[in-house]
Design an enzyme around this catalytic site. Sequence first.
Site, PDB file in Angstrom:
ATOM      1  N   ALA A  79       0.833  -1.206   0.000  1.00 32.42           N
ATOM      2  CA  ALA A  79       0.000   0.000   0.000  1.00 32.42           C
ATOM      3  C   ALA A  79       0.863   1.250   0.000  1.00 32.42           C
ATOM      4  O   ALA A  79       2.023   1.226   0.414  1.00 32.42           O
ATOM      5  CB  ALA A  79      -0.927   0.000   1.225  1.00 32.42           C
ATOM      6  N   ASP A  80       0.265   2.341  -0.454  1.00 29.78           N
ATOM      7  CA  ASP A  80       0.917   3.636  -0.389  1.00 29.78           C
ATOM      8  C   ASP A  80      -0.142   4.705  -0.120  1.00 29.78           C
ATOM      9  O   ASP A  80      -1.235   4.655  -0.698  1.00 29.78           O
ATOM     10  CB  ASP A  80       1.641   3.960  -1.695  1.00 29.78           C
ATOM     11  CG  ASP A  80       2.456   5.236  -1.570  1.00 29.78           C
ATOM     12  OD1 ASP A  80       3.425   5.238  -0.780  1.00 29.78           O
ATOM     13  OD2 ASP A  80       2.108   6.233  -2.219  1.00 29.78           O
ATOM     14  N   THR A  81       0.167   5.621   0.773  1.00 29.31           N
ATOM     15  CA  THR A  81      -0.759   6.701   1.135  1.00 29.31           C
ATOM     16  C   THR A  81      -0.077   8.048   0.920  1.00 29.31           C
ATOM     17  O   THR A  81       1.079   8.223   1.299  1.00 29.31           O
ATOM     18  CB  THR A  81      -1.199   6.583   2.613  1.00 29.31           C
ATOM     19  OG1 THR A  81      -1.818   5.306   2.809  1.00 29.31           O
ATOM     20  CG2 THR A  81      -2.187   7.679   2.996  1.00 29.31           C
ATOM     21  N   THR A 115      -5.070   6.427  -0.765  1.00 26.75           N
ATOM     22  CA  THR A 115      -4.309   5.203  -0.527  1.00 26.75           C
ATOM     23  C   THR A 115      -4.539   4.253  -1.689  1.00 26.75           C
ATOM     24  O   THR A 115      -5.684   4.014  -2.078  1.00 26.75           O
ATOM     25  CB  THR A 115      -4.731   4.513   0.793  1.00 26.75           C
ATOM     26  OG1 THR A 115      -4.524   5.410   1.878  1.00 26.75           O
ATOM     27  CG2 THR A 115      -3.908   3.248   1.038  1.00 26.75           C
ATOM     28  N   GLY A 116      -3.450   3.751  -2.229  1.00 27.08           N
ATOM     29  CA  GLY A 116      -3.513   2.686  -3.231  1.00 27.08           C
ATOM     30  C   GLY A 116      -3.116   1.386  -2.573  1.00 27.08           C
ATOM     31  O   GLY A 116      -2.192   1.356  -1.755  1.00 27.08           O
TER      32      GLY A 116
END
Length: 196
Positions: A79-81, A115-116
């Site tokens: 994940a990335d935010t 978020t992805g």
Amino acid sequence: MNFNDFISGKLKIILASQSLRRRQLMEEIGLAFELRIKDVDESYPEELQCEDVVRYIAEKKSAAFNDNELPEGTILVTADTIVWLDGKSLLKPTDENDAIEMLGKLSGRKHRVATGVCLRSRTKKKTFHVLTDVFFKPLSLEERQYYVKKYKPYDKSGSYGIQEWVGLIGIERIEGSYTNVMGLPMKELYEELLRF
């Protein structure tokens, strides 16, 4: 995956994240997981917009693992935010002054948290994103200085944690997922895992 697999612990998950908040959120919904961390370059093409940035980086983090690192029946979660304001991402602050200044940019305004998340097994991959709008009240210089000195938010995009002091006293409202602002949209993740 069905609900019984979810609650029985049969589901094997690898969480590739250094974020303490993400680990806590996964534990809160009862997911057993193994933690594996890899250093990944989080740069991205500058023409990408908000949701495209987080999807791109979540997939980049996933690509750091090759298939033989994913045992049969295992799901890798990356994940990335980011905090998005005025058409660009606010990164993690470099020092105290940068954090205070960044909070000044958020003060009295709306910003977006994106978020992805990338789910991947040996045979398939699913990437999704969640957007949340966050509205801050005007924050005085004293409030910003107090928060930064006490909580040292140097590991947080946008220089704040919603669950910390500045979030409790400064956020007027949010539109969307609360846990997304913490770093992992849990309702959406749960639903995607059930569908995966």
